[in-house]
Design a protein around this motif. Structure first.
Motif, PDB file in Angstrom:
ATOM      1  N   GLY A 152       0.798  -1.217   0.000  1.00 12.76           N
ATOM      2  CA  GLY A 152       0.000   0.000   0.000  1.00 12.76           C
ATOM      3  C   GLY A 152       0.836   1.275   0.000  1.00 12.76           C
ATOM      4  O   GLY A 152       0.339   2.333  -0.330  1.00 12.76           O
ATOM      5  N   LEU A 153       2.123   1.181   0.383  1.00 19.42           N
ATOM      6  CA  LEU A 153       2.963   2.383   0.370  1.00 19.42           C
ATOM      7  C   LEU A 153       3.381   2.687  -1.061  1.00 19.42           C
ATOM      8  O   LEU A 153       3.587   1.778  -1.861  1.00 19.42           O
ATOM      9  N   LYS A 154       3.526   3.998  -1.360  1.00 14.99           N
ATOM     10  CA  LYS A 154       4.041   4.352  -2.683  1.00 14.99           C
ATOM     11  C   LYS A 154       5.508   3.928  -2.784  1.00 14.99           C
ATOM     12  O   LYS A 154       6.217   3.850  -1.787  1.00 14.99           O
ATOM     13  N   ARG A 155       5.929   3.668  -4.008  1.00 12.62           N
ATOM     14  CA  ARG A 155       7.274   3.121  -4.220  1.00 12.62           C
ATOM     15  C   ARG A 155       8.298   4.182  -4.610  1.00 12.62           C
ATOM     16  O   ARG A 155       7.995   5.097  -5.348  1.00 12.62           O
ATOM     17  N   ILE A 156       9.507   3.904  -4.144  1.00 15.91           N
ATOM     18  CA  ILE A 156      10.663   4.681  -4.565  1.00 15.91           C
ATOM     19  C   ILE A 156      11.647   3.737  -5.242  1.00 15.91           C
ATOM     20  O   ILE A 156      11.875   2.634  -4.751  1.00 15.91           O
ATOM     21  N   LEU A 157      12.180   4.172  -6.379  1.00 13.58           N
ATOM     22  CA  LEU A 157      13.290   3.421  -6.951  1.00 13.58           C
ATOM     23  C   LEU A 157      14.443   4.379  -7.084  1.00 13.58           C
ATOM     24  O   LEU A 157      14.277   5.497  -7.591  1.00 13.58           O
ATOM     25  N   SER A 158      15.597   3.977  -6.609  1.00 21.81           N
ATOM     26  CA  SER A 158      16.757   4.806  -6.820  1.00 21.81           C
ATOM     27  C   SER A 158      17.971   3.918  -6.871  1.00 21.81           C
ATOM     28  O   SER A 158      18.023   2.894  -6.199  1.00 21.81           O
ATOM     29  N   GLY A 159      18.933   4.308  -7.683  1.00 21.68           N
ATOM     30  CA  GLY A 159      20.113   3.460  -7.803  1.00 21.68           C
ATOM     31  C   GLY A 159      21.360   4.273  -8.013  1.00 21.68           C
ATOM     32  O   GLY A 159      21.310   5.487  -8.171  1.00 21.68           O
ATOM     33  N   MET A 160      22.470   3.577  -7.979  1.00 19.49           N
ATOM     34  CA  MET A 160      23.759   4.201  -8.271  1.00 19.49           C
ATOM     35  C   MET A 160      24.623   3.180  -8.996  1.00 19.49           C
ATOM     36  O   MET A 160      24.500   1.987  -8.742  1.00 19.49           O
ATOM     37  N   ARG A 161      25.491   3.703  -9.839  1.00 17.40           N
ATOM     38  CA  ARG A 161      26.472   2.801 -10.449  1.00 17.40           C
ATOM     39  C   ARG A 161      27.453   2.368  -9.370  1.00 17.40           C
ATOM     40  O   ARG A 161      27.876   3.207  -8.565  1.00 17.40           O
ATOM     41  N   PRO A 162      27.840   1.085  -9.352  1.00 18.67           N
ATOM     42  CA  PRO A 162      28.794   0.671  -8.320  1.00 18.67           C
ATOM     43  C   PRO A 162      30.178   1.211  -8.648  1.00 18.67           C
ATOM     44  O   PRO A 162      30.846   0.717  -9.546  1.00 18.67           O
ATOM     45  N   SER A 163      30.573   2.239  -7.943  1.00 16.17           N
ATOM     46  CA  SER A 163      31.912   2.764  -8.215  1.00 16.17           C
ATOM     47  C   SER A 163      32.671   2.907  -6.915  1.00 16.17           C
ATOM     48  O   SER A 163      33.463   3.816  -6.735  1.00 16.17           O
ATOM     49  N   GLY A 164      32.388   2.007  -5.988  1.00 18.90           N
ATOM     50  CA  GLY A 164      33.172   1.978  -4.754  1.00 18.90           C
ATOM     51  C   GLY A 164      32.605   2.888  -3.694  1.00 18.90           C
ATOM     52  O   GLY A 164      31.395   3.051  -3.579  1.00 18.90           O
ATOM     53  N   LYS A 165      33.512   3.479  -2.932  1.00 20.56           N
ATOM     54  CA  LYS A 165      33.093   4.283  -1.784  1.00 20.56           C
ATOM     55  C   LYS A 165      32.415   5.569  -2.232  1.00 20.56           C
ATOM     56  O   LYS A 165      32.843   6.189  -3.212  1.00 20.56           O
ATOM     57  N   LEU A 166      31.410   5.980  -1.500  1.00 22.57           N
ATOM     58  CA  LEU A 166      30.603   7.130  -1.914  1.00 22.57           C
ATOM     59  C   LEU A 166      31.122   8.439  -1.313  1.00 22.57           C
ATOM     60  O   LEU A 166      31.866   8.440  -0.348  1.00 22.57           O
ATOM     61  N   HIS A 167      30.686   9.543  -1.928  1.00 21.67           N
ATOM     62  CA  HIS A 167      31.160  10.861  -1.485  1.00 21.67           C
ATOM     63  C   HIS A 167      30.019  11.716  -0.932  1.00 21.67           C
ATOM     64  O   HIS A 167      28.848  11.328  -1.001  1.00 21.67           O
ATOM     65  N   LEU A 168      30.393  12.893  -0.420  1.00 25.12           N
ATOM     66  CA  LEU A 168      29.405  13.777   0.206  1.00 25.12           C
ATOM     67  C   LEU A 168      28.270  14.155  -0.744  1.00 25.12           C
ATOM     68  O   LEU A 168      27.133  14.301  -0.320  1.00 25.12           O
ATOM     69  N   GLY A 169      28.584  14.328  -2.030  1.00 24.15           N
ATOM     70  CA  GLY A 169      27.548  14.696  -3.009  1.00 24.15           C
ATOM     71  C   GLY A 169      26.511  13.585  -3.150  1.00 24.15           C
ATOM     72  O   GLY A 169      25.309  13.857  -3.187  1.00 24.15           O
ATOM     73  N   ASN A 170      26.969  12.351  -3.207  1.00 20.49           N
ATOM     74  CA  ASN A 170      26.031  11.215  -3.269  1.00 20.49           C
ATOM     75  C   ASN A 170      25.106  11.235  -2.054  1.00 20.49           C
ATOM     76  O   ASN A 170      23.932  10.906  -2.143  1.00 20.49           O
ATOM     77  N   TYR A 171      25.679  11.644  -0.924  1.00 19.97           N
ATOM     78  CA  TYR A 171      24.895  11.667   0.317  1.00 19.97           C
ATOM     79  C   TYR A 171      23.875  12.802   0.302  1.00 19.97           C
ATOM     80  O   TYR A 171      22.679  12.567   0.490  1.00 19.97           O
TER      81      TYR A 171
END
Ligand code: ATP
Ligand code: MG
Length: 333
Positions: free
Chosen positions: A3-22
């Motif tokens: 019943g909850l609306k859905r979210i889809l989000s992804g990222m390319r796997p490029s290792g450790k993430l940075h502040l911008g991704n956050y």
């Protein structure tokens, strides 16, 4: 979670993430876990758009990225964490949707154009690279998602996804919602050199950087170029370090703005202060990461479980798609 609306989000796997991704994406993912049903995709096929020869690191980069997702607070019980290439239905939907979009429409996409320019790919761009926004549309639509929390650079892709969904629904009957982007306040965080923070630009601060590395990196950050000496009045509105203060040191931001403008706060002290606050902000993530790194088998199990849950949804959508299109299934006798 039904019943909850859905979210889809992804990222390319490029290792450790940075502040911008956050600030652009991840923070929104965490915040929305209670209100929506989240699907988070490791977009490994998308790596092939720019680096088809570099597949050896994809799994290791996947693990590192998923560790960051978990470290900032994604709960694998609530949110589905999965790998695109393990849910083959994405490829089938991609093929079908690719028939509903023109080549000139793909060539007009500003994000792809910028990437092609930056990587000097003008006369060498692959068919798959040009078409990756269609694969992304399939990634989103296959979960019939309503929202896609992304940074600003991804908005043109969501617009294309909406166009494709509309065209499909008009031709074959309504199967897909038209998804909306979900943006944060810091949806285009600058990097240390003041251009967009990007893995490929080498201008990042990682979520996993230790305090010493953060100090070193912040020292190199671009500030107001007209503020050379301590007494010079600064222009915080054009300063990268000030942008970081706004996000990561909200309590002191108005005082910093005032003192910078008056010329009583020098860049060296301002940067030192920022690096301290940033290290403090990131400390809980770093601690959680250290814990998670010890148990890679658990990360693998989380992904495997996510793959199963994602596959179930994707298969259901594909049944509806085949039914609507009257292709890829045996008709009733
Ligand atoms: P690349 O340089 O390979 O494109 P990237 O650092 O831009 O990598 P992506 O994997 O393209 O990171 O992006 C993952 C998510 O983070 C996307 O939702 C994207 O919009 C968001 N994002 C990336 N960089 C920033 C940024 N500087 N500010 C805000 N959001 C960002
Ligand atoms: Mg990017």
């Amino acid at each position: 979670m039904a019943g909850l609306k859905r979210i889809l989000s992804g990222m390319r796997p490029s290792g450790k993430l940075h502040l911008g991704n956050y600030t652009g994406a991840l923070e929104n993912w965490v915040k929305n876990q209670e209100k929506f049903q989240n699907f988070h995709l490791v977009a490994d096929w998308h790596v092939l758009t720019t680096a088809p020869e570099q597949t050896a690191h994809i799994w290791e980069d996947t693990i590192e990225m998923v560790i960051d997702w978990l470290a900032v607070g994604i709960d694998p019980e609530k949110s589905v964490i999965f790998v695109q290439s393990h849910v083959k239905e994405h490829a089938e939907l991609f093929l079908l949707l690719s028939m509903l979009v023109t080549v000139p429409r793909l060539q007009r996409n500003p994000t792809v154009k910028e990437q092609i320019r930056e990587l000097h790919l003008e006369d060498r761009v692959s068919f798959g690279h040009l078409g990756y926004p269609v694969l992304q549309a399939a990634d989103i639509l296959i979960y019939r998602a309503h929202y896609v929390p992304v940074g600003e650079d991804q908005v043109p892709h969501i617009e294309l996804t909406r166009e494709i969904a509309r065209r499909f629904n008009t031709l074959y009957g309504k199967v897909f919602p038209e998804p909306q982007p979900m943006l944060t306040v810091f949806s285009r965080l600058p990097g240390l050199d003041a251009s967009k923070m990007s893995k490929s630009q080498g201008n990042t601060i990682l979520l996993s950087d230790d305090p010493e590395t953060i100090q070193k990196k912040v020292r190199t950050a671009v500030t107001d170029p007209q503020k050379i000496r301590m007494g010079d009045p600064g222009h915080p509105e054009i300063c990268t370090v000030f942008t970081y203060h706004k996000k990561f040191n909200a309590a002191e931001v108005s005082e910093i703005e005032k003192n910078c403008k008056k010329g009583v706060l020098g860049c060296v002290a301002c940067k030192k202060n920022l690096a301290d606050k940033l290290a403090r902000y990131l400390a809980p993530f770093r601690e959680k990461r250290a814990e998670l790194e010890k148990d890679r088998k658990m990360i693998r199990d989380i992904i495997e479980d996510g793959n199963t849950r994602a596959r179930k949804e994707a298969q259901e959508t594909m049944r509806a798609v085949r039914e609507a299109m009257k292709i890829g299934r045996m008709p009733d006798v």
